[in-house]
Design a protein around this motif. Structure first.
Motif, PDB file in Angstrom:
ATOM      1  N   LYS A 139       1.052  -1.278  -0.009  1.00  0.00           N
ATOM      2  CA  LYS A 139       0.100   0.138  -0.030  1.00  0.00           C
ATOM      3  C   LYS A 139       0.714   1.201   0.074  1.00  0.00           C
ATOM      4  O   LYS A 139       0.434   2.171  -0.708  1.00  0.00           O
ATOM      5  CB  LYS A 139      -1.004  -0.017   1.191  1.00  0.00           C
ATOM      6  N   ILE A 140       1.918   1.252   0.756  1.00  0.00           N
ATOM      7  CA  ILE A 140       2.676   2.326   1.000  1.00  0.00           C
ATOM      8  C   ILE A 140       3.550   2.654  -0.236  1.00  0.00           C
ATOM      9  O   ILE A 140       3.569   3.851  -1.000  1.00  0.00           O
ATOM     10  CB  ILE A 140       4.013   2.295   2.078  1.00  0.00           C
ATOM     11  N   HIS A 141       3.870   1.595  -1.108  1.00  0.00           N
ATOM     12  CA  HIS A 141       4.671   1.568  -2.454  1.00  0.00           C
ATOM     13  C   HIS A 141       3.762   1.906  -3.547  1.00  0.00           C
ATOM     14  O   HIS A 141       3.991   2.828  -4.436  1.00  0.00           O
ATOM     15  CB  HIS A 141       5.108   0.009  -2.750  1.00  0.00           C
ATOM     16  N   PHE A 142       2.498   1.513  -3.317  1.00  0.00           N
ATOM     17  CA  PHE A 142       1.617   2.353  -4.263  1.00  0.00           C
ATOM     18  C   PHE A 142       1.180   3.531  -4.183  1.00  0.00           C
ATOM     19  O   PHE A 142       1.278   4.562  -5.059  1.00  0.00           O
ATOM     20  CB  PHE A 142       0.249   1.424  -4.633  1.00  0.00           C
ATOM     21  N   MET A 143       1.025   3.950  -2.925  1.00  0.00           N
ATOM     22  CA  MET A 143       0.856   5.528  -2.636  1.00  0.00           C
ATOM     23  C   MET A 143       1.857   6.302  -3.194  1.00  0.00           C
ATOM     24  O   MET A 143       1.800   7.673  -3.493  1.00  0.00           O
ATOM     25  CB  MET A 143       0.484   5.776  -1.347  1.00  0.00           C
ATOM     26  N   PHE A 144       2.895   5.934  -2.761  1.00  0.00           N
ATOM     27  CA  PHE A 144       4.386   6.566  -3.118  1.00  0.00           C
ATOM     28  C   PHE A 144       4.475   6.863  -4.780  1.00  0.00           C
ATOM     29  O   PHE A 144       4.714   7.960  -5.083  1.00  0.00           O
ATOM     30  CB  PHE A 144       5.795   6.125  -2.636  1.00  0.00           C
ATOM     31  N   PHE A 145       4.341   5.791  -5.346  1.00  0.00           N
ATOM     32  CA  PHE A 145       4.566   5.910  -6.748  1.00  0.00           C
ATOM     33  C   PHE A 145       3.223   6.226  -7.772  1.00  0.00           C
ATOM     34  O   PHE A 145       3.687   6.846  -8.899  1.00  0.00           O
ATOM     35  CB  PHE A 145       5.223   4.669  -7.241  1.00  0.00           C
ATOM     36  N   ASP A 146       2.204   5.659  -7.425  1.00  0.00           N
ATOM     37  CA  ASP A 146       1.061   5.558  -8.354  1.00  0.00           C
ATOM     38  C   ASP A 146      -0.108   6.349  -7.824  1.00  0.00           C
ATOM     39  O   ASP A 146      -0.971   6.417  -8.758  1.00  0.00           O
ATOM     40  CB  ASP A 146       0.697   4.022  -8.811  1.00  0.00           C
TER      41      ASP A 146
ATOM     42  N   THR B 160       0.533   8.848   6.622  1.00  0.00           N
ATOM     43  CA  THR B 160      -0.663   9.106   6.199  1.00  0.00           C
ATOM     44  C   THR B 160      -1.594   7.531   6.374  1.00  0.00           C
ATOM     45  O   THR B 160      -2.621   7.559   6.631  1.00  0.00           O
ATOM     46  CB  THR B 160      -0.874   9.510   4.742  1.00  0.00           C
ATOM     47  N   VAL B 161      -0.839   6.660   5.864  1.00  0.00           N
ATOM     48  CA  VAL B 161      -1.462   5.197   6.125  1.00  0.00           C
ATOM     49  C   VAL B 161      -1.730   5.072   7.437  1.00  0.00           C
ATOM     50  O   VAL B 161      -2.883   4.426   7.784  1.00  0.00           O
ATOM     51  CB  VAL B 161      -0.513   4.146   5.417  1.00  0.00           C
ATOM     52  N   ARG B 162      -0.736   5.100   8.322  1.00  0.00           N
ATOM     53  CA  ARG B 162      -0.988   4.652   9.801  1.00  0.00           C
ATOM     54  C   ARG B 162      -2.236   5.660  10.397  1.00  0.00           C
ATOM     55  O   ARG B 162      -3.125   5.243  11.187  1.00  0.00           O
ATOM     56  CB  ARG B 162       0.241   5.019  10.592  1.00  0.00           C
TER      57      ARG B 162
ATOM     58  N   MET C  39      -3.089   8.135  19.010  1.00  0.00           N
ATOM     59  CA  MET C  39      -2.704   9.232  18.311  1.00  0.00           C
ATOM     60  C   MET C  39      -2.006   9.176  16.819  1.00  0.00           C
ATOM     61  O   MET C  39      -2.195   9.821  15.969  1.00  0.00           O
ATOM     62  CB  MET C  39      -2.492  10.612  19.089  1.00  0.00           C
ATOM     63  N   ARG C  40      -1.015   8.434  17.119  1.00  0.00           N
ATOM     64  CA  ARG C  40      -0.301   7.921  16.148  1.00  0.00           C
ATOM     65  C   ARG C  40      -1.077   7.170  15.080  1.00  0.00           C
ATOM     66  O   ARG C  40      -0.828   7.114  13.657  1.00  0.00           O
ATOM     67  CB  ARG C  40       1.014   7.139  16.193  1.00  0.00           C
ATOM     68  N   LEU C  41      -1.949   6.509  15.543  1.00  0.00           N
ATOM     69  CA  LEU C  41      -2.972   5.946  14.738  1.00  0.00           C
ATOM     70  C   LEU C  41      -4.167   6.707  14.041  1.00  0.00           C
ATOM     71  O   LEU C  41      -5.212   5.936  13.556  1.00  0.00           O
ATOM     72  CB  LEU C  41      -3.645   4.733  15.413  1.00  0.00           C
ATOM     73  N   GLY C  42      -4.183   7.807  14.199  1.00  0.00           N
ATOM     74  CA  GLY C  42      -5.121   8.660  13.845  1.00  0.00           C
ATOM     75  C   GLY C  42      -6.470   8.923  14.839  1.00  0.00           C
ATOM     76  O   GLY C  42      -7.172   9.704  14.388  1.00  0.00           O
TER      77      GLY C  42
END
Length: 385
Positions: free
Chosen positions: A224-231, A250-252, A282-285
């Motif tokens: 998911k992180i890889h996709f959000m970073f590149f695509d 952002t994901v966290r 709070m780190r988890l949103g």
């Protein structure tokens, strides 16, 4: 040239100008890969000295694979002839598939605080043909601080590096890069060293799930992180200026987004404990409250012995055990609240050590009182007053 010297020589280019962070990022973008630094012990595997194995674990010696070149099996014996020291390791379920799939998105490095000979042996077991771990293998022999890890030895900008490790304390300067993973305790000695109250997989005669265990879960996060970073087209900034740490955050922060948590206290939980839990939340949103009110969605408590717990039941709020937060922290998704109830049985188990301590203190006080009464007439003096 030794490994430490090679690392120093190569790494100087990150700062002195032969190849800048900007140039390195361009190379990564061209290959569509980021960097992933992997810990070994309790992250990808668990090991123990042969002399520390329990009688129930002795059978694993027979099951250990004699040949590592095939890349099969999960139990292996390690012999260190110079130190006359033998141990056995158990690979974490899904580890080889994890390495294979992660290597398609990330340049994989290994970083351990164990010595170089151990690191080399284990990497040879994990990836005998070096098909997946194509980055650096760093041990305590290659760095100055023996109880700290640093990204200075990774030839890439920190904005393009993620870390997978069960111990966040060793990464104090790089916590934003860290993806925490729950410790893998297969052998009994591992629990004795880190958490005497837990039971190892060998004791429970079980193991993590291949498809739903820690590494399988983390692989989905990395994808998911890889996709959000590149695509992800929603990122409007220039690709070369992106920071994988911001993507990870952002994901966290979406995990508990919309949740408002209250942490009641009693004699079992102090402010410091609740402060640590609220930081995780709070780190988890999530947002955290110190006041009761309609906007509170969850009360996080160890037991029913708090005003907050009773209030949650009365107001029909979610009442969850702190393990609910722990599960979300390590698996990167929100779990059903009903799977983490605050039960009466749990309350008794949590209170028992404290009750025993209080009862012991009371018994001591009574004996001291008797002693004073017999020797100094303390009881009569008290009655006169």
């Amino acid at each position: 040239m030794n490994i430490a010297a090679a690392i120093k020589l190569d790494d100087s280019s990150r700062f002195s100008g032969t190849k800048t962070d900007h140039n390195q990022m361009e190379d990564l973008l061209q290959d569509k890969k980021l960097h992933l630094v992997l810990d070994l012990d309790h992250t990808l595997l668990n090991g123990t000295n042969l002399e520390r194995m329990t009688s129930e674990e002795e059978c694993f010696k027979i099951q250990a694979e004699p040949d590592v070149s095939e890349g099969k099996g999960s139990l292996f014996m390690l012999k260190f002839t110079q130190k006359n020291f033998d141990m056995i390791i158990k690979l974490r379920p899904f580890v080889r598939t994890f390495l294979k799939e992660a290597s398609k998105m990330y340049i994989l490095h290994v970083y351990t605080l164990a010595n170089r000979s151990y690191a080399s042996l284990v990497v040879n077991i994990l990836d005998p043909r070096r098909e997946y771990i194509k980055g650096r293998v760093i041990s305590r022999n290659d760095v100055a601080q023996k109880n700290r890890k640093t990204l200075d030895v990774i030839p890439a900008p920190e904005s393009a590096i993620l870390i997978l490790d069960d111990t966040k304390e060793v990464w104090r300067k790089h916590e934003r890069n860290l993806i925490p993973i729950e410790k893998y305790h297969f052998f009994s000695s591992s629990c004795q060293d880190f958490d005497p109250d837990c039971k190892s997989h060998s004791e429970m005669k079980s193991d993590e799930s291949e498809t739903e265990g820690a590494l399988a879960t983390i692989l989905k996060v990395l994808e998911k992180i890889h996709f959000m970073f590149f695509d992800d087209e929603s990122n409007g900034d220039n690709l070369i200026d992106r920071d994988v740490r911001r993507v990870s955050e952002t994901v966290r922060k979406n995990i508990l987004k919309g949740c408002k948590l209250l942490f009641p206290t009693n004699f079992m939980t102090d402010q410091e404990t609740n402060h640590r839990l609220s930081e995780v939340a709070m780190r988890l949103g999530a947002t955290c409250s110190t006041e009761y009110g309609p906007s509170v969605t969850h009360v996080v408590a160890w037991d029913f012995g708090t005003r907050g717990s009773r209030w949650a039941v009365k107001e029909n709020k979610y009442l969850v055990h702190p393990d609910w937060l722990k599960a979300a922290y390590f698996t990167w998704h929100k779990h059903p609240e009903e799977n983490f109830p605050v039960t009466q049985l749990g309350q008794l188990q949590e209170y028992l050590p404290y009750l025993i301590e209080e009862m012991f203190a009371l018994c001591v006080f009574r004996e001291v009182y008797k002693l004073f009464s017999q020797n100094y007439g303390f009881d009569k003096k008290m009655k006169r007053t």
